[in-house]
Motif scaffolding. Structure first.
Motif, PDB file in Angstrom:
ATOM      1  N   PHE A 153       9.810  -5.122  -4.502  1.00  0.00           N
ATOM      2  CA  PHE A 153      10.030  -4.731  -3.112  1.00  0.00           C
ATOM      3  C   PHE A 153       8.836  -3.954  -2.567  1.00  0.00           C
ATOM      4  CE2 PHE A 153      14.049  -4.797  -5.482  1.00  0.00           C
ATOM      5  CZ  PHE A 153      14.655  -5.873  -4.850  1.00  0.00           C
ATOM      6  N   ALA A 154       8.246  -3.107  -3.401  1.00  0.00           N
ATOM      7  CA  ALA A 154       7.077  -2.324  -2.979  1.00  0.00           C
ATOM      8  C   ALA A 154       5.903  -3.234  -2.650  1.00  0.00           C
ATOM      9  CB  ALA A 154       6.684  -1.329  -4.071  1.00  0.00           C
ATOM     10  N   CYS A 155       5.672  -4.230  -3.495  1.00  0.00           N
ATOM     11  CA  CYS A 155       4.538  -5.140  -3.275  1.00  0.00           C
ATOM     12  C   CYS A 155       4.717  -5.955  -2.002  1.00  0.00           C
ATOM     13  CB  CYS A 155       4.341  -6.046  -4.493  1.00  0.00           C
ATOM     14  SG  CYS A 155       3.659  -5.181  -5.932  1.00  0.00           S
ATOM     15  N   VAL A 156       5.956  -6.330  -1.690  1.00  0.00           N
ATOM     16  CA  VAL A 156       6.214  -7.060  -0.435  1.00  0.00           C
ATOM     17  C   VAL A 156       5.987  -6.129   0.762  1.00  0.00           C
ATOM     18  CG1 VAL A 156       7.966  -8.240   0.953  1.00  0.00           C
ATOM     19  CG2 VAL A 156       7.786  -8.725  -1.496  1.00  0.00           C
ATOM     20  N   SER A 157       6.425  -4.878   0.657  1.00  0.00           N
ATOM     21  CA  SER A 157       6.201  -3.907   1.740  1.00  0.00           C
ATOM     22  C   SER A 157       4.714  -3.676   1.971  1.00  0.00           C
ATOM     23  CB  SER A 157       6.894  -2.580   1.423  1.00  0.00           C
ATOM     24  OG  SER A 157       8.290  -2.733   1.439  1.00  0.00           O
ATOM     25  N   VAL A 178      13.278  -0.040   2.718  1.00  0.00           N
ATOM     26  CA  VAL A 178      12.045  -0.154   3.504  1.00  0.00           C
ATOM     27  C   VAL A 178      11.584  -1.606   3.602  1.00  0.00           C
ATOM     28  CG1 VAL A 178       9.600   0.488   3.610  1.00  0.00           C
ATOM     29  CG2 VAL A 178      11.311   2.213   3.041  1.00  0.00           C
ATOM     30  N   MET A 179      11.719  -2.366   2.507  1.00  0.00           N
ATOM     31  CA  MET A 179      11.280  -3.758   2.543  1.00  0.00           C
ATOM     32  C   MET A 179      12.052  -4.553   3.594  1.00  0.00           C
ATOM     33  SD  MET A 179      11.489  -6.892  -0.136  1.00  0.00           S
ATOM     34  CE  MET A 179      13.117  -7.263   0.515  1.00  0.00           C
ATOM     35  N   PHE A 180      13.361  -4.346   3.667  1.00  0.00           N
ATOM     36  CA  PHE A 180      14.156  -5.073   4.656  1.00  0.00           C
ATOM     37  C   PHE A 180      13.771  -4.666   6.077  1.00  0.00           C
ATOM     38  CE2 PHE A 180      17.058  -6.081   1.104  1.00  0.00           C
ATOM     39  CZ  PHE A 180      17.148  -7.444   1.321  1.00  0.00           C
ATOM     40  N   ILE A 181      13.566  -3.379   6.300  1.00  0.00           N
ATOM     41  CA  ILE A 181      13.149  -2.905   7.629  1.00  0.00           C
ATOM     42  C   ILE A 181      11.778  -3.486   7.978  1.00  0.00           C
ATOM     43  CG2 ILE A 181      12.443  -0.869   8.958  1.00  0.00           C
ATOM     44  CD1 ILE A 181      14.560   0.714   7.300  1.00  0.00           C
ATOM     45  N   TYR A 183      10.735  -6.145  11.009  1.00  0.00           N
ATOM     46  CA  TYR A 183       9.709  -5.812  11.997  1.00  0.00           C
ATOM     47  C   TYR A 183       8.624  -6.886  12.021  1.00  0.00           C
ATOM     48  CZ  TYR A 183       6.756  -3.064  15.013  1.00  0.00           C
ATOM     49  OH  TYR A 183       6.021  -2.645  16.083  1.00  0.00           O
ATOM     50  N   LEU A 184       8.184  -7.316  10.827  1.00  0.00           N
ATOM     51  CA  LEU A 184       7.153  -8.354  10.759  1.00  0.00           C
ATOM     52  C   LEU A 184       7.652  -9.668  11.350  1.00  0.00           C
ATOM     53  CD1 LEU A 184       4.377  -9.339   9.782  1.00  0.00           C
ATOM     54  CD2 LEU A 184       5.433  -9.863   7.575  1.00  0.00           C
TER      55      LEU A 184
END
Length: 197
Positions: free
Chosen positions: A123-127, A182-185, A189-190
């Motif tokens: 999830f961090a890497c996607v964010s 955070v990843m979902f948010i 947004y993206l």
């Protein structure tokens, strides 16, 4: 970049303050985790540095389909980098803790910590990818807000709250919980930013 580094320092200070209320061993385990996380995220940062240029160039030439394709591929590769980090920490936590010359107590705590916190890697890497994509789209402020949310705005309150309920294990749980939120948010947004193209 300077603000992002400052945010990272605040996160380290805050998490260490929370962990020191449990034990110095917990803070030492966090130090080991943070080095491993930095190693994994560096690969994601390196990959996504190229994404800024690709997105910005295609934005300038109005090739929006290429932007969407680049973001999609970068997201897949970023998640894969996080997945590799996750697998390594799930399979070899005791061997990794040995590299830090950990005591038996630190190793025992470290095994639990690494197995829980490593869930956050994907999830961090996607964010991270989303932050770089937004920078390429000339949307810098939301990128900084996402970074701040990952490391301070959401992480520290969640770590404090879960630490109160589940002790030191709750602090480790705060990392994947925060990264998932955070990843979902960030992805929502993206998605809106890309639809505007």
């Amino acid at each position: 970049a300077g603000i992002t580094m400052f945010i990272s320092s605040i996160m380290s200070f805050g998490i260490n303050k929370i962990l020191l209320s449990f034990s110095t061993t917990a803070a030492a385990v966090f130090g080991a985790y943070f080095k491993l996380y930095t190693f994994v995220s560096m690969a994601a940062f390196g990959l996504n540095n190229a994404l800024i240029s690709i997105v910005a160039y295609n934005l300038g030439t109005k090739k929006y389909d290429r932007i969407k394709q680049s973001v999609k591929l970068s997201g897949i590769y970023s998640a894969f980098i996080g997945f590799i980090g996750l697998i390594i920490l799930q399979l070899f936590p005791s061997q990794i803790m040995m590299a830090f010359h950990a005591s038996d107590t630190m190793t025992a705590m470290g095994i639990t910590a690494l197995r829980i916190t490593s869930i956050s890697f994907i999830f961090a890497c996607v964010s991270i990818m989303v932050c770089y994509a937004l920078q390429g789209l000339s949307i810098g402020i939301p990128s900084m807000i996402i970074s701040a949310a990952r490391q301070v705005i959401i992480l520290l309150p969640v770590a404090y709250f879960l630490g109160g309920f589940f002790q030191v294990t709750g602090v480790w749980m705060a990392f994947p919980v925060t990264e998932i939120i955070v990843m979902f948010i960030a992805c929502i947004y993206l998605s809106h930013a890309l639809k505007k193209l």
